[in-house]
Design an enzyme around this catalytic site. Structure first.
Site, PDB file in Angstrom:
ATOM      1  N   GLY A   1       0.807  -1.209   0.000  1.00  0.00           N
ATOM      2  CA  GLY A   1       0.000   0.000   0.000  1.00  0.00           C
ATOM      3  C   GLY A   1       0.842   1.261   0.000  1.00  0.00           C
ATOM      4  CG  ASP A   2       0.642   3.797   2.351  1.00  0.00           C
ATOM      5  OD1 ASP A   2      -0.421   4.435   2.357  1.00  0.00           O
ATOM      6  OD2 ASP A   2       0.979   3.022   3.266  1.00  0.00           O
TER       7      ASP A   2
ATOM      8  CG  ASN B   1      -9.497   0.394   4.688  1.00  0.00           C
ATOM      9  OD1 ASN B   1     -10.223   0.658   3.727  1.00  0.00           O
ATOM     10  ND2 ASN B   1      -8.929  -0.786   4.844  1.00  0.00           N
TER      11      ASN B   1
ATOM     12  CG  HIS C   1      -5.507   8.732  -3.197  1.00  0.00           C
ATOM     13  ND1 HIS C   1      -6.165   7.533  -3.233  1.00  0.00           N
ATOM     14  CD2 HIS C   1      -6.090   9.495  -4.138  1.00  0.00           C
ATOM     15  CE1 HIS C   1      -7.098   7.568  -4.157  1.00  0.00           C
ATOM     16  NE2 HIS C   1      -7.075   8.748  -4.722  1.00  0.00           N
TER      17      HIS C   1
ATOM     18  CB  THR D   1      -3.077   9.129   3.200  1.00  0.00           C
ATOM     19  OG1 THR D   1      -1.944   9.053   2.345  1.00  0.00           O
ATOM     20  CG2 THR D   1      -3.992  10.236   2.717  1.00  0.00           C
TER      21      THR D   1
ATOM     22  CB  THR E   1      -3.136   6.065  10.543  1.00  0.00           C
ATOM     23  OG1 THR E   1      -1.910   5.827   9.823  1.00  0.00           O
ATOM     24  CG2 THR E   1      -4.149   4.989  10.169  1.00  0.00           C
TER      25      THR E   1
ATOM     26  NE  ARG F   1      10.116   6.709  11.076  1.00  0.00           N
ATOM     27  CZ  ARG F   1      10.679   5.647  10.513  1.00  0.00           C
ATOM     28  NH1 ARG F   1      10.035   4.504  10.464  1.00  0.00           N
ATOM     29  NH2 ARG F   1      11.896   5.728   9.991  1.00  0.00           N
TER      30      ARG F   1
ATOM     31  CG  ASP G   1      11.153  12.135  -6.480  1.00  0.00           C
ATOM     32  OD1 ASP G   1      10.335  11.238  -6.764  1.00  0.00           O
ATOM     33  OD2 ASP G   1      10.952  12.980  -5.586  1.00  0.00           O
TER      34      ASP G   1
END
EC number: 6.3.4.4
Length: 430
Positions: free
Chosen positions: A17-18, A43, A46, A304, A306, A309, A338
């Protein structure tokens, strides 16, 4: 490249995810007729930043609604495999409309989608407390408990809101949770009243889900499917039990939307140039030292939904090969390349060994997975700012070599490369 004009294009997360799926969906949705969600709930999340003709930026946050709504010509659809928290849906909808996004007549919800209730969210938190040190690290949005209700055949679907027996069914569900978890504070009658009020507001959005998708596909509509979460969080194929509660694989697209697998023509796997994970669970390439900290800071790796980290580490091609095997990607979107600009050397996981023996595939047994010795290839970095690159030809040779290494290992071409957070910071290779 636009969504397939002769079928369905699917965008799926290939890791934990993410990965940045929303950005690609945003780009592809500009030429889509329909953008659909097939699984998960609020849950996922973005943010999309849009610049108007005056150069002014507007930020739109999406959790439950398909982000294709950004395109004023695109219709959004929430499929049968999604679990819907109706108050969150309208809160998100109202927020978008306050920012000037017109949604009226462009959003439809399957009548077969299951509902997330307030007691599901409370139970989600109680389950995490109960698990203690073995907690999964859920978003506590009630997603898991809602899918549990669905699997046990006791859940409530969207169409139940208009059934005269809805209040009685709701009370029965709450009583069942009281028996399991003890009597927690919950206003049952107030919740029923709220949902009955929401039902009338929801009514214009509701359609027969499978028929809606069948008509869309058969009439030649350009359909874009926005996958939620990612393959390694799939209920069957992820690092169980540290997974979500739905099917996040290509199979979930078929079952969640009620479409034929033969309707799917393109499957784009979104892969971050390194690896991240939120919450608990195995992470073979996780780096708890300088590399992980650098990736976290440079990549701004915070959840995004919660704000937690994200754990960080090198790209794991063992995970990606497993993911590719299951989802059958036709091309890849490599994101956040990048973030690696500042590294002298870049490592890539190319294999696992246990007691000196090469591991085939990706272990299901987490005890075995904990024993793996990750085998790395080391590639030279490029030490150049690539955030302004507009074409593949502008990339430094070592960045091109990194892309080719991934392609050769997986046998799938990289079609898109993300070089920054902006919508325009996306290099299309073919």
């Amino acid at each position: 490249m636009a969504p397939s004009p002769e079928g369905v294009t699917v965008v799926l997360g290939a890791q934990w995810g993410d990965e940045g799926k929303g950005k690609l969906v945003d780009i592809l949705a500009a030429e889509a007729d329909i953008c659909a969600r097939c699984a998960g709930g609020n849950n996922a999340g973005h943010t999309i930043v849009v610049r108007n003709d005056k150069g002014e930026k507007t930020s739109y946050a999406f959790n439950l609604l398909p982000s294709g709504l950004i395109n004023p010509e695109c219709t959004a659809f929430i499929g049968s495999g999604v679990v819907v928290h109706v108050p969150s849906l309208f809160n998100e909808l109202d927020t978008l409309e306050r920012k000037g996004l017109k949604v009226a007549g462009r959003l439809f919800v399957s009548d077969r989608a299951h509902l997330v209730m307030g007691f599901h969210q409370i139970v989600d938190g109680l389950k995490e407390v109960e698990l203690g040190g073995s907690s999964i690290g859920t978003t506590r949005k009630g997603i898991g408990p809602a899918y549990s209700s669905k699997a046990s055949r006791s859940g409530l679907r969207v169409h139940h809101l208009f059934d005269p027996t809805f209040p009685a069914k709701f009370r029965k569900l709450v009583e069942g949770r009281f028996k399991r978890y003890g009597h927690f504070e919950f206003d049952t009658e107030g919740e029923i009243e709220m949902y009955l009020a929401f039902a009338e507001r929801l009514r214009p959005f509701i359609v027969d889900g499978p028929t809606f998708m069948h008509n869309a596909v058969n009439s030649g509509k350009r359909v874009l499917v926005e996958g939620a979460n990612a393959l390694m969080l799939d209920l069957d194929y992820g690092t169980y039990p540290f997974v979500t509660s739905s099917s996040t694989s290509i199979g979930g697209v078929v079952s969640g939307l009620g479409i034929s697998p033969f309707a799917i023509k393109r499957v784009v796997g979104v892969i971050k140039a390194y690896t991240t994970r939120v919450g608990g669970g195995p992470f073979p390439t996780e780096d708890l030292a300088t590399v992980g900290e650098t990736l976290q800071e440079v990549g701004a790796e915070y959840g995004t939904v919660t704000g937690r980290r994200r754990r960080c580490g090198w790209l794991d091609l063992v995970v990606m090969k497993y993911s590719t095997m299951i989802n059958g990607y036709t091309s890849l979107n490599l994101t956040k390349l990048d973030v690696l600009d500042g590294f002298d050397e870049i490592k890539v996981a190319t294999g696992y060994k246990i007691d000196g023996v090469e591991v085939e595939g990706f272990p299901a047994d987490l005890d075995r997975l904990a024993k793996v010795e990750v085998q790395y290839a080391t590639l030279p970095g490029w030490k150049t700012d690539i955030s302004n690159c507009k074409t593949y030809e502008e990339f430094p040779e070592n960045a091109k070599a990194y892309i080719k290494f991934i392609e050769d290992y997986l046998g799938v071409k990289v079609q898109y490369v993300g070089v920054g957070p902006g919508r325009d910071q996306n290099v299309i290779i073919f």
